[in-house]
Write an enzyme that holds these catalytic residues in place. Structure first.
Site, short mmCIF file in Angstrom:
data_model
loop_
_atom_site.label_atom_id
_atom_site.label_comp_id
_atom_site.label_asym_id
_atom_site.label_seq_id
_atom_site.Cartn_x
_atom_site.Cartn_y
_atom_site.Cartn_z
N THR A 123 -7.90 4.53 -2.21
CA THR A 123 -7.07 5.62 -2.73
C THR A 123 -5.59 5.25 -2.71
O THR A 123 -5.15 4.47 -1.86
CB THR A 123 -7.28 6.86 -1.84
OG1 THR A 123 -6.25 7.81 -2.10
CG2 THR A 123 -7.21 6.54 -0.35
N TYR A 149 -6.80 10.81 6.51
CA TYR A 149 -7.62 10.40 5.37
C TYR A 149 -7.17 9.03 4.86
O TYR A 149 -7.98 8.10 4.73
CB TYR A 149 -7.52 11.46 4.25
CG TYR A 149 -8.10 10.96 2.95
CD1 TYR A 149 -9.47 10.71 2.83
CD2 TYR A 149 -7.29 10.73 1.84
CE1 TYR A 149 -10.00 10.22 1.64
CE2 TYR A 149 -7.82 10.25 0.65
CZ TYR A 149 -9.17 9.99 0.56
OH TYR A 149 -9.69 9.50 -0.60
#
Ligand code: UDP
Length: 331
Positions: A123, A149
């Site tokens: 990501t 995350y």
């Protein structure tokens, strides 16, 4: 190729499985725990071709080992992960266990059972909050996640890289996704998150009257209209980047690639586009900034365009918003 796909009932995983099935080139096995993915999605995918489905959570390491041992995959495409930034701040261990520990275990099993290729969903969150003068972001840009995350994904990247350094037979492609949105054209599958936190599905739901207004999280950023700019990539183009990564690994060595179009749109531009494609003038309210949102995030995509055969087809905000809207109407 004999391919295992984890998290295949999710948004991006399901689009990749659909493209793999349509190519009719591979033997496909998919696993999903259905904690966030949907049984319905697996059923729909079965109409595109045959594959083996196993309901399995990656946290059950013995069972996962039995699967790797039994099927002797040559490639693993690993999507299964927890994805909510806010939740990761409140419950970081969930992210380190689900994302990092389970990836470490999976990579370990890949090495134990001779899996030679590994494609990993990473990501843009690994870059943290880069300043606007760094745009577009190159893959060698400093990584500095600002939430668990992003950390859980960056640690997973490192585990994969270290495993590949130690085992020359094991190659990887790490794909760093920017803002994925939209649905494939036939609208058989699309985005379903619960809770939904992403801009495009939330705006589309507002246009359809499922929400009474949309909040703009800050209009005082240093951008041309004061709202944040993101690089929105159509899910089918992101899915095809995985197919290109597979082909890339046939001949070449491990690599990290950004996945985006190399330009972006502001929150206001996205809202205006959804007003245009829906024909609905819904309520928009400016609220305060959301913590951790950089003003601009844009991928430098030169590397994936040069090194692989990836050819994006839907670099078009109108198409992205239209397919997101049509999917939301249908689901
Ligand atoms: N955003 C917004 N209102 C919302 C949801 C998102 O203004 O209800 C903004 C958010 O601040 C960011 C952009 O839309 O600038 C994209 O956010 P999203 O959560 O879709 O993706 P992210 O960039 O955080 O991965």
């Amino acid at each position: 190729m004999n391919i295992l796909i984890t998290g295949a009932a999710g948004y991006i995983g399901s689009h990749v499985v659909k493209q793999l099935l349509e190519s009719k080139k591979h033997n496909i096995t998919v696993i999903d725990s259905f904690k966030t993915g949907f049984k319905e999605t697996i059923k729909t995918l079965q109409s595109f071709g045959s594959f083996k489905f196993i309901e399995q959570d990656l946290s059950q390491w013995d069972e996962v080992e039995s699967i790797l041992k039994k099927y002797q995959f040559d490639t693993v495409i690993h999507f299964a992960a927890s994805l909510l930034v806010g939740e990761s701040v409140e419950n970081p261990l969930k992210y380190y266990v689900n994302n990092t520990c389970n990836t470490a275990n999976l990579v370990n099993l890949c090495n134990k059972y001779g899996v030679k290729k590994f494609i990993f969903s990473s990501t843009a969150a690994v870059y943290g909050e880069p300043s606007s003068n760094k745009m577009p972001l190159v893959e060698t840009e400093f990584t500095s996640p600002i939430n668990p995350y992003g950390n859980s994904k960056l640690m997973s990247e490192q585990i994969i890289k270290d495993a590949a350094s130690a085992n020359k037979e094991f190659k990887y492609v790490i794909l760093r996704y920017f803002n994925v949105a939209g649905a494939e054209e036939s609208l058989s599958i699309g985005e379903c998150h619960d809770p939904e936190t992403h801009l495009i599905p939330l705006v589309v739901q507002t246009a359809l009257g499922k929400r009474n207004k949309i909040f703009i999280f800050g209009d005082d950023y240093d951008t041309f209209d004061g709202t944040c700019i993101r690089d929105y990539i159509h899910v089918d183009d992101l899915a095809s980047a995985h197919i290109s990564a597979l082909e890339y690994l046939e001949k070449k060595n491990s690599e990290v690639f950004n996945c985006g179009y190399g330009h972006g749109f502001s929150v206001k531009e996205v809202i205006d586009m959804i007003k245009k494609v829906s024909g609905v003038d819904f309520k928009v309210e400016v609220s305060s900034r959301r913590e951790g949102d950089p003003a601009i995030l844009i991928a430098d995509n030169k590397k994936i365009l040069k090194e692989t055969n990836w050819k994006p087809k839907h670099d078009n905000l109108e198409f992205i918003c239209k397919t997101a809207l049509e999917w939301e109407k249908k689901r």
